[in-house]
Design an enzyme around this catalytic site. Sequence first.
Site, PDB file in Angstrom:
ATOM      1  N   CYS A   1     -58.316 -73.535  18.946  1.00 26.29           N
ATOM      2  CA  CYS A   1     -57.478 -74.056  20.019  1.00 26.29           C
ATOM      3  C   CYS A   1     -57.429 -73.045  21.152  1.00 26.29           C
ATOM      4  CB  CYS A   1     -56.057 -74.344  19.544  1.00 26.29           C
ATOM      5  SG  CYS A   1     -55.057 -75.014  20.886  1.00 26.29           S
TER       6      CYS A   1
ATOM      7  N   VAL B   1     -51.892 -78.499  26.152  1.00 25.08           N
ATOM      8  CA  VAL B   1     -50.679 -78.894  25.422  1.00 25.08           C
ATOM      9  C   VAL B   1     -50.092 -77.683  24.696  1.00 25.08           C
ATOM     10  CG1 VAL B   1     -49.802 -80.296  23.512  1.00 25.08           C
ATOM     11  CG2 VAL B   1     -51.403 -81.286  25.154  1.00 25.08           C
TER      12      VAL B   1
HETATM   13  C1  LIG Z   1     -54.682 -83.739  24.726  1.00 27.89           C
HETATM   14  C2  LIG Z   1     -55.530 -83.117  23.660  1.00 27.89           C
HETATM   15  C3  LIG Z   1     -54.921 -82.447  22.607  1.00 27.89           C
HETATM   16  C4  LIG Z   1     -55.686 -81.856  21.603  1.00 27.89           C
HETATM   17  N1  LIG Z   1     -55.061 -81.252  20.554  1.00 27.89           N
HETATM   18  C5  LIG Z   1     -55.804 -80.756  19.522  1.00 27.89           C
HETATM   19  C6  LIG Z   1     -55.183 -80.216  18.359  1.00 27.89           C
HETATM   20  O1  LIG Z   1     -53.957 -80.202  18.229  1.00 27.89           O
HETATM   21  N2  LIG Z   1     -55.969 -79.703  17.366  1.00 27.89           N
HETATM   22  C7  LIG Z   1     -57.341 -79.734  17.455  1.00 27.89           C
HETATM   23  O2  LIG Z   1     -58.017 -79.288  16.534  1.00 27.89           O
HETATM   24  N3  LIG Z   1     -57.954 -80.258  18.537  1.00 27.89           N
HETATM   25  C8  LIG Z   1     -57.227 -80.770  19.563  1.00 27.89           C
HETATM   26  N4  LIG Z   1     -57.865 -81.321  20.659  1.00 27.89           N
HETATM   27  C9  LIG Z   1     -59.336 -81.303  20.720  1.00 27.89           C
HETATM   28  C10 LIG Z   1     -59.950 -82.628  20.260  1.00 27.89           C
HETATM   29  O3  LIG Z   1     -59.605 -82.900  18.920  1.00 27.89           O
HETATM   30  C11 LIG Z   1     -61.474 -82.630  20.434  1.00 27.89           C
HETATM   31  O4  LIG Z   1     -62.019 -81.572  19.679  1.00 27.89           O
HETATM   32  C12 LIG Z   1     -61.906 -82.448  21.880  1.00 27.89           C
HETATM   33  O5  LIG Z   1     -61.015 -83.076  22.750  1.00 27.89           O
HETATM   34  C13 LIG Z   1     -63.325 -82.962  22.149  1.00 27.89           C
HETATM   35  O6  LIG Z   1     -63.416 -84.361  21.961  1.00 27.89           O
HETATM   36  P1  LIG Z   1     -63.304 -85.449  23.159  1.00 27.89           P
HETATM   37  O7  LIG Z   1     -64.256 -85.026  24.231  1.00 27.89           O
HETATM   38  O8  LIG Z   1     -63.668 -86.747  22.517  1.00 27.89           O
HETATM   39  O9  LIG Z   1     -61.901 -85.411  23.653  1.00 27.89           O
HETATM   40  C14 LIG Z   1     -57.104 -81.912  21.675  1.00 27.89           C
HETATM   41  C15 LIG Z   1     -57.705 -82.590  22.737  1.00 27.89           C
HETATM   42  C16 LIG Z   1     -56.952 -83.197  23.715  1.00 27.89           C
HETATM   43  C17 LIG Z   1     -57.647 -83.929  24.826  1.00 27.89           C
END
Ligand SMILES: Cc1cc2nc3c(=O)[nH]c(=O)nc-3n(C[C@H](O)[C@H](O)[C@H](O)COP(=O)(O)O)c2cc1C
Lengths: 259, 304
Positions: B130, B72
């Site tokens: 990020c 993103v």
């Molecule tokens: C589409 C998407 C956008 C994300 N945007 C951010 C963000 O803006 N800031 C952030 O700290 N983490 C962001 N993340 C990371 C998530 O907060 C999380 O750390 C990561 O996806 C691992 O967790 P999950 O396996 O449950 O998705 C994003 C993840 C996804 C999938």
Amino acid sequence: MKYTQGRYIILSKKTLAKEIYDMTILCPEIAEIAKAGQFVNVKVNGFTLRRPISICSIDREKGTLRIVFEVRGEGTKEMSQIAEGELIDIVAPLGGRGFKVDQFETAVIIGGGIGTPPMLAVAEKFGEKGTVISGFRNAAAVILQEDFKAAGAETILCTDDGSAGKKGFVTDALKEVLSRKKPEVIFACGPDVMLRRVIEIAKENNIKCQVSLEERMGCGVGACLVCACRTIRNGDEYYAHVCKDGPVFNAEEVLFDER
Amino acid sequence: MSDKLSVNFAGVDFKNPVIPASGAFGYGREYENFYPLSNLGGISVKGTTGTKRNGNLPPRIAETPSGMLNSVGLQNPGIDHFIKIELPNLKTKDTVIIANIAGSTADEYREIAEKLENTDVDMIEVNISCPNVKAGGAAFGVTCEGAASITKIVRAATRKPVMMKLSPNVTNIAEIAKAVEAEGADAVSLINTLLGMKIDIKTRRPVLHNNVGGLSGPAVFPVAVRMVWQVSNAVKIPVCGMGGISRWQDVVEMMMAGAQVVQIGAAMFSDPFAPLKIIEGLENYVSENDLNNLQEIVGTVIPW
Ligand SMILES: Cc1cc2nc3c(=O)[nH]c(=O)nc-3n(C[C@H](O)[C@H](O)[C@H](O)COP(=O)(O)O)c2cc1C
Ligand SMILES: Cc1cc2nc3c(=O)[nH]c(=O)nc-3n(C[C@H](O)[C@H](O)[C@H](O)COP(=O)(O)OP(=O)(O)OC[C@H]3O[C@@H](n4cnc5c(N)ncnc54)[C@H](O)[C@@H]3O)c2cc1C
Ligand code: FES
């Protein structure tokens, strides 16, 4: 706006053409509020992401939605294995903006290939005041022509190789139609190349135009921001999100990306 | 709902430990069309920067075995918009609000933290991990010096609880955690996404326009558990665990590894109701195991 997630029964399942399936799903609370141009997000066993599929037709009385989809990859392959009588897990109705049909009397409704199904719900709104142009690769790929006729529309069929209907593209047929009548609006769904040409023709003829776009999705509701598409908003370039700001956009908003 | 799931995490009271992850939940508005946000322990909002960002070119998502990649690139309307438009709405939802922030420069982090100081956010989560933006972002999160420097700057700018969000794309995450603890972080959250790539073999093109992106979803869960375990053994400050959680059993596992609260990201996409189902599962777990509070299981893994 209300989103529903649930497992609903597939009342009937048919094969419309090679690898193209037609399912009628009993989901009264969704059918009640769904609009033409909106979509459902289908959970597929074994996959993290849901598959977005347009609503093809809405029957409020029976409480059913119809979806028509083509097997494109592994997810839609798995979806095609769900049998009549089994349950399908959907989140719906999604899409902040469907086709805006209410303020128009007459329309030309264009579908290209697997972009054709969502146009049925539009055609059903316009009845005899609608002209449906649909285009396919060849006769074997043709779908939904009887349904468009049943909706009351004048139907024009085109195939790339001339094996059914007229030989040529939907845009050739569109020019022919516009030479004899001027609709208030053009609606279209199909491949980007087709949409670009339709938008050009609409502009040349000074006719309003709405197109339905596709982009790869995550949440399907506007939260994750992955389904971005370039648009113009208030004079500025803006990444809109197909799931929430669309999937239907006014032609003048859309900026196509070179891929 | 009983208070057996409640927890005081870094000085903030949560009714339960389940928090939708930053980036998966926007600013909460969309999911209100499914259920009241008051069911949630808290919300970590979309990563917010000093000024509006458009994000990367699409496609921004690719599905992978048991997971997904995203690129993103921090599309967001900027901190002023967040404070003026989104925060007042969120504050009415009766849940903990965690502002997730990111910057390209140390100054940008400081400015955002200063702007949040006199607002109603309950906690600041500082994304130094990020993988999808060119400047700043992950660059700060991959060295102890970088992570420490941003922690110090944000710490000096706010009295709100500061939670540093760590990158898994490092050799030794425990060392980074120690570095941010030493600069006064109140908590750490981990893991952000793992840098990955997917190629369409028909076109020879990466599926993501950004070529590479962050991997999340069930595929990363064991990596996340391992890192949460290593970090919680290395620091005294509390840990917020995330990465691949999709079921209540995953939360129990993550808590046994040392997390006090958890975030749910990609699982939201498979099932928008995932957080509520997880909370329900945890309620049952607590009563079936006769616990007074779910926190009793935190860090109880018995290593060999
Ligand atoms: C589409 C998407 C956008 C994300 N945007 C951010 C963000 O803006 N800031 C952030 O700290 N983490 C962001 N993340 C990371 C998530 O907060 C999380 O750390 C990561 O996806 C691992 O967790 P999950 O396996 O449950 O998705 C994003 C993840 C996804 C999938
Ligand atoms: C709003 C909308 C409405 C749609 N309506 C229909 C319809 O009515 N009938 C129909 O047959 N198809 C429709 N599609 C396309 C359909 O979603 C894709 O063909 C399907 O997701 C492919 O999944 P797969 O697992 O078979 O393919 P794979 O290529 O294996 O999928 C990999 C990933 O890419 C995504 N993806 C691949 N192609 C597309 C695409 N064209 N658009 C969006 N995501 C894609 C998949 O969802 C999945 O996450 C629609 C797409 C959108 C965005
Ligand atoms: S798919 Fe998440 S914003 Fe569109």
